[in-house]
Design a protein around this motif. Structure first.
Motif, PDB file in Angstrom:
ATOM      1  N   ASP A   1      98.847  20.528 -31.376  1.00 58.64           N
ATOM      2  CA  ASP A   1      99.890  19.640 -31.210  1.00 58.64           C
ATOM      3  C   ASP A   1      99.400  18.669 -30.168  1.00 58.64           C
ATOM      4  O   ASP A   1      99.493  19.454 -29.037  1.00 58.64           O
ATOM      5  N   ALA A   2      99.260  17.415 -30.113  1.00 60.85           N
ATOM      6  CA  ALA A   2      98.887  16.751 -29.250  1.00 60.85           C
ATOM      7  C   ALA A   2     100.017  15.699 -28.901  1.00 60.85           C
ATOM      8  O   ALA A   2      99.839  14.543 -28.468  1.00 60.85           O
ATOM      9  N   GLY A   3     101.221  16.065 -29.271  1.00 56.08           N
ATOM     10  CA  GLY A   3     102.429  15.400 -28.811  1.00 56.08           C
ATOM     11  C   GLY A   3     102.417  14.080 -29.725  1.00 56.08           C
ATOM     12  O   GLY A   3     102.646  12.821 -29.136  1.00 56.08           O
ATOM     13  N   ILE A   4     101.834  14.112 -31.191  1.00 55.08           N
ATOM     14  CA  ILE A   4     102.103  13.045 -31.931  1.00 55.08           C
ATOM     15  C   ILE A   4     103.254  12.833 -32.675  1.00 55.08           C
ATOM     16  O   ILE A   4     103.735  13.867 -33.473  1.00 55.08           O
ATOM     17  N   THR A   5     103.558  11.648 -32.621  1.00 50.98           N
ATOM     18  CA  THR A   5     104.927  11.336 -33.546  1.00 50.98           C
ATOM     19  C   THR A   5     104.468  10.197 -34.503  1.00 50.98           C
ATOM     20  O   THR A   5     104.034   9.351 -33.711  1.00 50.98           O
ATOM     21  N   GLN A   6     105.178  10.218 -35.623  1.00 46.08           N
ATOM     22  CA  GLN A   6     105.019   9.102 -36.570  1.00 46.08           C
ATOM     23  C   GLN A   6     106.558   8.838 -36.897  1.00 46.08           C
ATOM     24  O   GLN A   6     107.210   9.283 -37.229  1.00 46.08           O
ATOM     25  N   GLN A  25     101.285   8.759 -29.238  1.00 41.80           N
ATOM     26  CA  GLN A  25     101.031   9.891 -28.601  1.00 41.80           C
ATOM     27  C   GLN A  25     101.267  10.044 -27.371  1.00 41.80           C
ATOM     28  O   GLN A  25     101.017   8.770 -26.574  1.00 41.80           O
ATOM     29  N   THR A  26     101.461  11.121 -26.576  1.00 43.65           N
ATOM     30  CA  THR A  26     101.874  11.319 -25.347  1.00 43.65           C
ATOM     31  C   THR A  26     100.655  12.009 -24.500  1.00 43.65           C
ATOM     32  O   THR A  26     100.676  12.218 -23.348  1.00 43.65           O
ATOM     33  N   GLU A  27      99.220  12.416 -25.136  1.00 51.08           N
ATOM     34  CA  GLU A  27      98.176  13.047 -24.445  1.00 51.08           C
ATOM     35  C   GLU A  27      97.087  12.035 -23.833  1.00 51.08           C
ATOM     36  O   GLU A  27      96.130  12.488 -23.473  1.00 51.08           O
ATOM     37  N   ALA A  92      96.093  10.691 -36.515  1.00 49.47           N
ATOM     38  CA  ALA A  92      95.568  11.724 -35.840  1.00 49.47           C
ATOM     39  C   ALA A  92      95.069  11.067 -34.744  1.00 49.47           C
ATOM     40  O   ALA A  92      94.757   9.967 -34.465  1.00 49.47           O
ATOM     41  N   THR A  93      94.632  12.192 -33.501  1.00 52.35           N
ATOM     42  CA  THR A  93      94.026  11.670 -32.341  1.00 52.35           C
ATOM     43  C   THR A  93      93.034  12.537 -31.961  1.00 52.35           C
ATOM     44  O   THR A  93      92.909  13.802 -32.526  1.00 52.35           O
ATOM     45  N   LYS A  94      91.837  12.179 -30.992  1.00 50.78           N
ATOM     46  CA  LYS A  94      90.890  12.826 -30.627  1.00 50.78           C
ATOM     47  C   LYS A  94      90.645  12.638 -29.036  1.00 50.78           C
ATOM     48  O   LYS A  94      90.870  11.280 -29.041  1.00 50.78           O
ATOM     49  N   ALA A  95      90.619  13.483 -28.327  1.00 52.76           N
ATOM     50  CA  ALA A  95      90.732  13.302 -26.725  1.00 52.76           C
ATOM     51  C   ALA A  95      89.482  12.147 -26.426  1.00 52.76           C
ATOM     52  O   ALA A  95      89.924  11.135 -25.737  1.00 52.76           O
ATOM     53  N   GLY A 105      99.137  14.141 -36.850  1.00 50.35           N
ATOM     54  CA  GLY A 105     100.764  14.010 -36.589  1.00 50.35           C
ATOM     55  C   GLY A 105     101.760  14.608 -37.869  1.00 50.35           C
ATOM     56  O   GLY A 105     100.917  14.868 -38.789  1.00 50.35           O
ATOM     57  N   PRO A 106     102.780  14.556 -38.107  1.00 49.12           N
ATOM     58  CA  PRO A 106     103.588  14.912 -39.182  1.00 49.12           C
ATOM     59  C   PRO A 106     103.598  14.353 -40.429  1.00 49.12           C
ATOM     60  O   PRO A 106     103.947  14.902 -41.499  1.00 49.12           O
TER      61      PRO A 106
END
Lengths: 113, 111
Positions: A1-6, A25-27, A92-95, A105-106
């Motif tokens: 979970d990378a703090g992703i909201t949609q 995203q919060t990361e 989706a995210t990647k650092a 995300g959800p």
């Protein structure tokens, strides 16, 4: 979970109307992605971003545009929605470039009538 | 364009049995991922395989990668109902950041 909201999580819209989906995203991850998921196709990449104002097309980009004015937000716009764009959309995210994990995300369920 | 094929697409298996899901891809890749998705939910990362011969295990699931054959397997040992889900593999081309997904394998474990 990378703090992703949609947002929104669900939307019904009419053919021909513009629609914008938001991914937040919060990361502070550098890479952000938009996918669509359809039965029999798995996930297909629409667009992705490798930094603020840096975006590139994926395999199914026609009819979609994206913008990323801040690290934390990646917007997907359907310029004129069609019934073929009825789908579930995942962000989706990647650092970073040397990181491996992709976080999802959800999802947003979009129906175009 | 990189093609990723999974088989089978649908798998119904009895509890306690073993089975393998296959993931073939068409172009050289240096990373392969396995994800799980429950109905109506998002994707959850299971494994990241980074080199030829890599093997990872978590509980009843074991994933392996053969980069020469462009093949990854996800082996299920002594299946239980909780493993019922859809499983996806995904690959990334070298030096790239685009993920290409397989079509998924829908697994149902029957008591």
């Amino acid at each position: 979970d990378a703090g992703i909201t949609q947002s929104p999580r669900h939307k019904v819209t009419e053919t021909g109307t513009p629609v914008t989906l938001r991914c937040h995203q919060t990361e502070n991850h550098r890479y952000m992605y938009w996918y669509r998921q359809d039965p029999g196709h798995g996930l297909r990449l629409i667009h992705y971003s490798y930094g603020v104002k840096d975006t590139d097309k994926g395999e199914v980009s026609d009819g979609y545009s994206v913008s990323r004015s801040k690290t934390e937000d990646f917007l997907l716009t359907l310029e004129s929605a069609t019934s073929s764009q009825t789908s579930v959309y995942f962000c989706a995210t990647k650092a970073g470039i040397s990181s491996y994990e992709q976080y999802f995300g959800p999802g947003t369920r979009l129906t175009v009538t | 364009e990189l093609k990723v094929e999974q088989n089978p697409l649908f798998l119904s298996m009895q509890e306690g049995k073993n089975y393998t899901i296959y993931c073939n891809y068409s172009t050289t890749s240096d990373r392969l991922y396995w994800y799980r998705q429950d109905p109506g939910k998002s994707l959850e990362s299971l494994f990241v395989l980074l080199s030829n011969g890599a093997v990872k295990q978590e509980g009843r699931l074991m994933a392996s990668l053969d980069t020469k054959a462009r093949l990854s397997t996800l082996h299920i040992t002594a299946a239980v109902h909780d493993l019922s889900a859809t499983y996806f593999c995904a690959v990334v081309i070298p030096t790239g950041n685009q993920f290409y997904f397989g079509t998924g394998t829908s697994l149902t474990v029957i008591p």
